[in-house]
Motif scaffolding. Structure first.
Motif, PDB file in Angstrom:
ATOM      1  N   GLY A   1      26.091  42.912  46.018  1.00  0.00           N
ATOM      2  CA  GLY A   1      25.592  41.585  46.370  1.00  0.00           C
ATOM      3  C   GLY A   1      26.423  40.469  45.775  1.00  0.00           C
ATOM      4  N   LEU A   2      26.706  40.556  44.463  1.00  0.00           N
ATOM      5  CA  LEU A   2      27.482  39.501  43.817  1.00  0.00           C
ATOM      6  C   LEU A   2      28.908  39.468  44.342  1.00  0.00           C
ATOM      7  CD1 LEU A   2      26.364  39.624  40.070  1.00  0.00           C
ATOM      8  CD2 LEU A   2      25.737  37.959  41.817  1.00  0.00           C
ATOM      9  N   GLY A   3      29.490  40.634  44.572  1.00  0.00           N
ATOM     10  CA  GLY A   3      30.850  40.674  45.090  1.00  0.00           C
ATOM     11  C   GLY A   3      30.973  39.975  46.428  1.00  0.00           C
ATOM     12  N   LEU A   4      30.014  40.202  47.317  1.00  0.00           N
ATOM     13  CA  LEU A   4      30.076  39.580  48.642  1.00  0.00           C
ATOM     14  C   LEU A   4      29.952  38.060  48.563  1.00  0.00           C
ATOM     15  CD1 LEU A   4      28.003  42.056  50.860  1.00  0.00           C
ATOM     16  CD2 LEU A   4      30.468  41.668  50.887  1.00  0.00           C
ATOM     17  N   VAL A   5      28.975  37.559  47.787  1.00  0.00           N
ATOM     18  CA  VAL A   5      28.795  36.103  47.748  1.00  0.00           C
ATOM     19  C   VAL A   5      29.952  35.420  47.033  1.00  0.00           C
ATOM     20  CG1 VAL A   5      26.286  36.280  47.895  1.00  0.00           C
ATOM     21  CG2 VAL A   5      27.363  36.168  45.658  1.00  0.00           C
ATOM     22  N   LEU A   6      30.528  36.061  46.012  1.00  0.00           N
ATOM     23  CA  LEU A   6      31.633  35.432  45.293  1.00  0.00           C
ATOM     24  C   LEU A   6      32.901  35.417  46.134  1.00  0.00           C
ATOM     25  CD1 LEU A   6      31.095  36.775  41.654  1.00  0.00           C
ATOM     26  CD2 LEU A   6      30.649  34.484  42.531  1.00  0.00           C
ATOM     27  N   PHE A   7      33.225  36.518  46.785  1.00  0.00           N
ATOM     28  CA  PHE A   7      34.421  36.525  47.636  1.00  0.00           C
ATOM     29  C   PHE A   7      34.241  35.615  48.846  1.00  0.00           C
ATOM     30  CE2 PHE A   7      35.603  40.549  45.438  1.00  0.00           C
ATOM     31  CZ  PHE A   7      36.891  40.181  45.077  1.00  0.00           C
ATOM     32  N   GLN A   8      33.014  35.479  49.308  1.00  0.00           N
ATOM     33  CA  GLN A   8      32.754  34.544  50.400  1.00  0.00           C
ATOM     34  C   GLN A   8      33.190  33.133  50.031  1.00  0.00           C
ATOM     35  OE1 GLN A   8      28.687  33.205  51.040  1.00  0.00           O
ATOM     36  NE2 GLN A   8      28.835  33.722  53.213  1.00  0.00           N
ATOM     37  N   GLN A   9      32.959  32.736  48.783  1.00  0.00           N
ATOM     38  CA  GLN A   9      33.306  31.393  48.334  1.00  0.00           C
ATOM     39  C   GLN A   9      34.749  31.299  47.837  1.00  0.00           C
ATOM     40  OE1 GLN A   9      31.551  28.616  48.522  1.00  0.00           O
ATOM     41  NE2 GLN A   9      29.761  29.597  49.412  1.00  0.00           N
ATOM     42  N   LEU A  10      35.202  32.319  47.103  1.00  0.00           N
ATOM     43  CA  LEU A  10      36.507  32.229  46.453  1.00  0.00           C
ATOM     44  C   LEU A  10      37.664  32.314  47.439  1.00  0.00           C
ATOM     45  CD1 LEU A  10      35.839  34.417  43.265  1.00  0.00           C
ATOM     46  CD2 LEU A  10      35.899  31.921  43.455  1.00  0.00           C
ATOM     47  N   THR A  11      37.406  32.684  48.675  1.00  0.00           N
ATOM     48  CA  THR A  11      38.451  32.636  49.697  1.00  0.00           C
ATOM     49  C   THR A  11      38.726  31.208  50.156  1.00  0.00           C
ATOM     50  OG1 THR A  11      36.720  33.174  51.314  1.00  0.00           O
ATOM     51  CG2 THR A  11      38.138  34.971  50.569  1.00  0.00           C
ATOM     52  N   GLY A  12      37.973  30.234  49.638  1.00  0.00           N
ATOM     53  CA  GLY A  12      38.287  28.828  49.856  1.00  0.00           C
ATOM     54  C   GLY A  12      37.839  28.256  51.177  1.00  0.00           C
ATOM     55  N   GLN A  13      36.915  28.901  51.864  1.00  0.00           N
ATOM     56  CA  GLN A  13      36.524  28.445  53.192  1.00  0.00           C
ATOM     57  C   GLN A  13      36.082  26.987  53.243  1.00  0.00           C
ATOM     58  OE1 GLN A  13      33.725  27.831  56.569  1.00  0.00           O
ATOM     59  NE2 GLN A  13      33.155  28.000  54.435  1.00  0.00           N
TER      60      GLN A  13
ATOM     61  N   GLY B   1      39.776  44.760  49.556  1.00  0.00           N
ATOM     62  CA  GLY B   1      39.691  45.980  48.756  1.00  0.00           C
ATOM     63  C   GLY B   1      38.293  46.230  48.238  1.00  0.00           C
ATOM     64  N   PHE B   2      37.612  45.168  47.814  1.00  0.00           N
ATOM     65  CA  PHE B   2      36.243  45.331  47.325  1.00  0.00           C
ATOM     66  C   PHE B   2      35.330  45.865  48.419  1.00  0.00           C
ATOM     67  CE2 PHE B   2      31.967  43.609  46.957  1.00  0.00           C
ATOM     68  CZ  PHE B   2      31.600  44.038  45.690  1.00  0.00           C
ATOM     69  N   ILE B   3      35.421  45.299  49.618  1.00  0.00           N
ATOM     70  CA  ILE B   3      34.574  45.750  50.723  1.00  0.00           C
ATOM     71  C   ILE B   3      34.866  47.208  51.052  1.00  0.00           C
ATOM     72  CG2 ILE B   3      34.062  45.408  53.174  1.00  0.00           C
ATOM     73  CD1 ILE B   3      34.786  42.401  52.688  1.00  0.00           C
ATOM     74  N   TYR B   4      36.149  47.563  51.078  1.00  0.00           N
ATOM     75  CA  TYR B   4      36.544  48.931  51.428  1.00  0.00           C
ATOM     76  C   TYR B   4      35.989  49.944  50.436  1.00  0.00           C
ATOM     77  CZ  TYR B   4      39.611  52.814  52.732  1.00  0.00           C
ATOM     78  OH  TYR B   4      40.098  54.034  53.120  1.00  0.00           O
ATOM     79  N   LEU B   5      35.963  49.595  49.170  1.00  0.00           N
ATOM     80  CA  LEU B   5      35.563  50.550  48.131  1.00  0.00           C
ATOM     81  C   LEU B   5      34.068  50.532  47.822  1.00  0.00           C
ATOM     82  CD1 LEU B   5      38.491  50.080  45.583  1.00  0.00           C
ATOM     83  CD2 LEU B   5      38.143  52.009  47.140  1.00  0.00           C
ATOM     84  N   PHE B   6      33.423  49.375  47.950  1.00  0.00           N
ATOM     85  CA  PHE B   6      32.086  49.241  47.398  1.00  0.00           C
ATOM     86  C   PHE B   6      30.977  49.031  48.421  1.00  0.00           C
ATOM     87  CE2 PHE B   6      34.804  48.279  43.857  1.00  0.00           C
ATOM     88  CZ  PHE B   6      34.150  48.795  42.750  1.00  0.00           C
ATOM     89  N   VAL B   7      31.272  48.448  49.558  1.00  0.00           N
ATOM     90  CA  VAL B   7      30.208  48.043  50.472  1.00  0.00           C
ATOM     91  C   VAL B   7      29.904  49.172  51.449  1.00  0.00           C
ATOM     92  CG1 VAL B   7      29.485  46.366  52.208  1.00  0.00           C
ATOM     93  CG2 VAL B   7      30.879  45.629  50.264  1.00  0.00           C
ATOM     94  N   PRO B   8      28.653  49.622  51.525  1.00  0.00           N
ATOM     95  CA  PRO B   8      28.292  50.726  52.424  1.00  0.00           C
ATOM     96  C   PRO B   8      28.012  50.227  53.838  1.00  0.00           C
ATOM     97  CG  PRO B   8      26.378  50.073  51.194  1.00  0.00           C
ATOM     98  CD  PRO B   8      27.507  49.190  50.713  1.00  0.00           C
ATOM     99  N   GLU B   9      27.958  51.149  54.764  1.00  0.00           N
ATOM    100  CA  GLU B   9      27.530  50.830  56.119  1.00  0.00           C
ATOM    101  C   GLU B   9      26.027  51.050  56.233  1.00  0.00           C
ATOM    102  OE1 GLU B   9      27.132  49.211  59.019  1.00  0.00           O
ATOM    103  OE2 GLU B   9      29.295  49.561  59.057  1.00  0.00           O
ATOM    104  N   THR B  10      25.323  50.069  56.758  1.00  0.00           N
ATOM    105  CA  THR B  10      23.855  50.155  56.836  1.00  0.00           C
ATOM    106  C   THR B  10      23.329  50.046  58.258  1.00  0.00           C
ATOM    107  OG1 THR B  10      23.677  47.759  56.459  1.00  0.00           O
ATOM    108  CG2 THR B  10      23.600  49.181  54.515  1.00  0.00           C
ATOM    109  N   LYS B  11      24.194  50.026  59.244  1.00  0.00           N
ATOM    110  CA  LYS B  11      23.718  49.853  60.619  1.00  0.00           C
ATOM    111  C   LYS B  11      22.876  51.060  61.042  1.00  0.00           C
ATOM    112  CE  LYS B  11      27.449  52.080  63.208  1.00  0.00           C
ATOM    113  NZ  LYS B  11      28.331  52.016  64.367  1.00  0.00           N
ATOM    114  N   GLY B  12      21.852  50.797  61.832  1.00  0.00           N
ATOM    115  CA  GLY B  12      21.026  51.845  62.396  1.00  0.00           C
ATOM    116  C   GLY B  12      20.110  52.543  61.411  1.00  0.00           C
ATOM    117  N   GLN B  13      20.011  52.054  60.185  1.00  0.00           N
ATOM    118  CA  GLN B  13      19.172  52.688  59.166  1.00  0.00           C
ATOM    119  C   GLN B  13      17.979  51.794  58.854  1.00  0.00           C
ATOM    120  OE1 GLN B  13      21.457  53.825  55.688  1.00  0.00           O
ATOM    121  NE2 GLN B  13      23.313  54.082  56.911  1.00  0.00           N
ATOM    122  N   SER B  14      16.859  52.429  58.599  1.00  0.00           N
ATOM    123  CA  SER B  14      15.705  51.665  58.141  1.00  0.00           C
ATOM    124  C   SER B  14      15.933  51.211  56.707  1.00  0.00           C
ATOM    125  CB  SER B  14      14.438  52.519  58.227  1.00  0.00           C
ATOM    126  OG  SER B  14      14.481  53.546  57.245  1.00  0.00           O
ATOM    127  N   LEU B  15      15.132  50.259  56.272  1.00  0.00           N
ATOM    128  CA  LEU B  15      15.273  49.784  54.892  1.00  0.00           C
ATOM    129  C   LEU B  15      15.003  50.897  53.896  1.00  0.00           C
ATOM    130  CD1 LEU B  15      13.567  46.270  55.161  1.00  0.00           C
ATOM    131  CD2 LEU B  15      16.001  46.849  55.295  1.00  0.00           C
TER     132      LEU B  15
END
Length: 558
Positions: free
Chosen positions: A252-264, A508-522
């Motif tokens: 969670g923290l990795g996604l929100v931080l990289f979302q901002q730190l890419t300078g959008q 790299g962070f997404i490739y290593l750490f973020v799972p795929e959650t499509k089609g799965q219940s919570l």
């Protein structure tokens, strides 16, 4: 005689109309869309209201920054306490409560007679949209099944962009009206009221017993394990190994931080400069920077909505982050050969720098539009805070000690017939800008908040979402305040290249750490995290076929 079991709609607490259940998916879609619409409108409306406010109240630069930044302060406060409100009182009640706060803020802004009431109103609006953004994503994700969850949660991001475009349209329509800024702020109440009406026909979650019924998914059999045997979590559990909560927090923290730190948010400040460089002069450059890029964002978000449940969350994040890295690096390379303006200035005289007739006219220097596309991130509130950059005047803004910086499309002497290679570089920069905006809008923009609404257990989901959201706002503040200092230290080109490097690290962070959650219940996503003790094992090594799930059946009488 055996009693007949109640109808499914009654068991789920669904309101009935003429003996039939109401269409729940359209209602959920309206909650998500209208929530995003309110968020986007409140975020961008200040760009059209700031100049008339400056003239009516004789606002100084510091007072303008206080007014614009008060929305961010309210949003930060909501991200700190909103999670406890969401988990304590329920998602639906949090949204309704945030709408009441928004109405109070809109009333304060519409009737304001001093800067104090303006700041209070903007702070209340910031608190409301931040709390609502968190609660909406969680509420919708829990209410629908796995096949609809990605589309409906992503609809919030589409609503944000539509709200931004709506704010620009109303700003334009009301720009010449007496006290038009009061009506600009007042119109924010309309989507909030419509959203509240939609919520009245959806299941509640006020208390624990109601939540056990109403949060059972209504369309698609979402098997959430709501029962008396569910574990309880404290806030500190987010940092512990229990149920791999530490790994979830890393994601969670990795996604929100990289979302901002890419300078959008900062890259978009140069949108109008790039548009002018390819030949769009005067007001047309700012219109294209706001409306043109807005259309691009809407189209890209619609693409994300169509692909998020097919290609998957992980694929969209990887593709979006890769394109962001390439495009912002391309802008950096182009700016080595084509110098660009160093940013807006609050100190410029409004009459000398105003773009006549533009909805986003806020006293920024000629050729620089207001923050063209604040986004989300849900999220979210990004370029609006870029007015903090105004404290540092650029060249030609009345600061004789500042060395002049060449700017594209400004009053600086430029060749009337630029060389062909320069024209090619200008169009390359424009293409890179379009790609960057599109990549963010189908990657980090909608998917970050969708993943955050999925990966945490229901008992702590509100607090965990709010914790990550607070880092989103804080990182946005840091990026916005450090932008001009960074440009002064290493230059604009290297700043863009640094953002490109950050995007590569995010890839790299997404490739290593973020799972795929499509089609799965919570519940299945929860099991997936519990079976993986470290976040690193959740990356590319996993596949849907390689994980065994034990589905949780919800009995008809539960």
């Amino acid at each position: 005689m055996r009693a007949r079991p109640p109808r499914p709609a009654a068991r789920l607490g669904v309101p009935l109309a003429m003996g039939r259940p109401l269409p729940l998916l359209p209602l959920c879609a309206s909650v998500s869309l209208l929530g995003g619409l309110t968020f986007g409108y409140e975020l961008a409306v200040i760009s059209g209201a700031l100049l008339p406010l400056q003239l009516d109240f004789a606002l100084s630069c510091l007072e303008q920054e206080l007014l614009v930044g008060s929305l961010l302060l309210g949003a930060l406060l909501a991200s700190l306490v909103g999670g406890f409100l969401i988990d304590r009182y329920g998602r639906k009640q949090a949204i309704l409560g945030s709408n009441l706060v928004l109405l109070a803020g809109s009333l304060s802004l519409g009737l304001a007679g001093s800067l104090t009431w303006l700041v209070l109103g903007r702070s209340a609006a910031g608190f409301a949209i931040s709390l609502s953004s968190m609660a909406c994503c969680i509420y919708v994700s829990e209410l629908v099944g796995p096949r609809q969850r990605g589309v409906l949660v992503s609809l919030y991001e589409a609503g944000i962009t539509l709200g931004i475009l709506l704010s620009y349209a109303l700003n334009y329509a009301l720009a010449g009206a007496p006290w038009g800024w009061r009506r600009m702020f007042g119109w924010a109440a309309a989507p909030a009221l419509l959203q509240s009406v939609s919520l009245l026909f959806l299941p509640a979650g006020t208390d624990e017993a109601a939540a056990h019924k109403d949060l059972i998914p209504l369309q698609g059999g979402e098997a959430t394990k709501l029962g008396l045997g569910r574990p309880r979590y404290s806030f500190l559990d987010l940092f512990r190994a229990r149920d791999n909560m530490r790994g979830r927090t890393t994601v969670g923290l990795g996604l929100v931080l990289f979302q901002q730190l890419t300078g959008q948010p900062n890259v978009l400040c140069y949108a109008s400069t790039i548009f002018r460089s390819v030949g769009f002069r005067g007001g047309s450059s700012a219109v294209l920077a706001s409306v043109g890029l807005g259309a691009v964002k809407v189209a890209a978000t619609l693409v994300a909505m169509g692909l998020v449940d097919r290609a998957g969350r992980r694929a969209l994040l990887l593709a979006g982050c890769a394109l962001m890295a390439l495009s912002v690096s391309g802008m950096g390379l182009v700016s080595f050969a084509v110098p660009m303006d160093s940013g807006p200035s609050c100190l410029a005289m409004p009459n000398a720098t105003r773009l006549p007739g533009l909805p986003g006219d806020s006293g920024l220097p000629r050729g620089i539009s207001p923050p063209p596309l604040p986004t989300t991130s849900k999220r979210r509130g990004e370029p609006v805070w870029s007015t903090s950059e105004k404290t540092k005047p650029r060249a030609g803004a009345g600061n004789p000690t500042t060395p002049p910086l060449p700017a594209l499309g400004t009053t600086s002497p430029v060749s009337p017939s630029p060389a062909p290679e320069w024209v090619l570089l200008h169009w390359t920069a424009l293409l890179c800008m379009m790609v960057f905006v599109s990549a963010f809008s189908f990657g980090f923009g909608p998917v970050t908040w969708l993943v955050l609404s999925e990966i945490y257990p229901v008992e702590i989901r509100g607090r965990a979402f709010a914790f990550c959201n607070s880092f989103n706002w804080a990182a946005n503040l840091f990026i916005s305040l450090s932008f001009l200092d960074l440009i002064g230290t290493i230059g604009l080109s290297w700043t863009f290249l640094l953002y490109g490097l950050t995007a590569v690290l995010g890839l790299g962070f997404i490739y290593l750490f973020v799972p795929e959650t499509k089609g799965q219940s919570l519940a299945e996503i929860d099991q997936q995290f519990q079976r993986r003790r470290f976040a690193l094992s959740l990356g590319h090594r996993q596949s849907a076929a390689g994980i065994q799930y034990s589905r949780i059946e919800v009995s008809a009488g539960s």
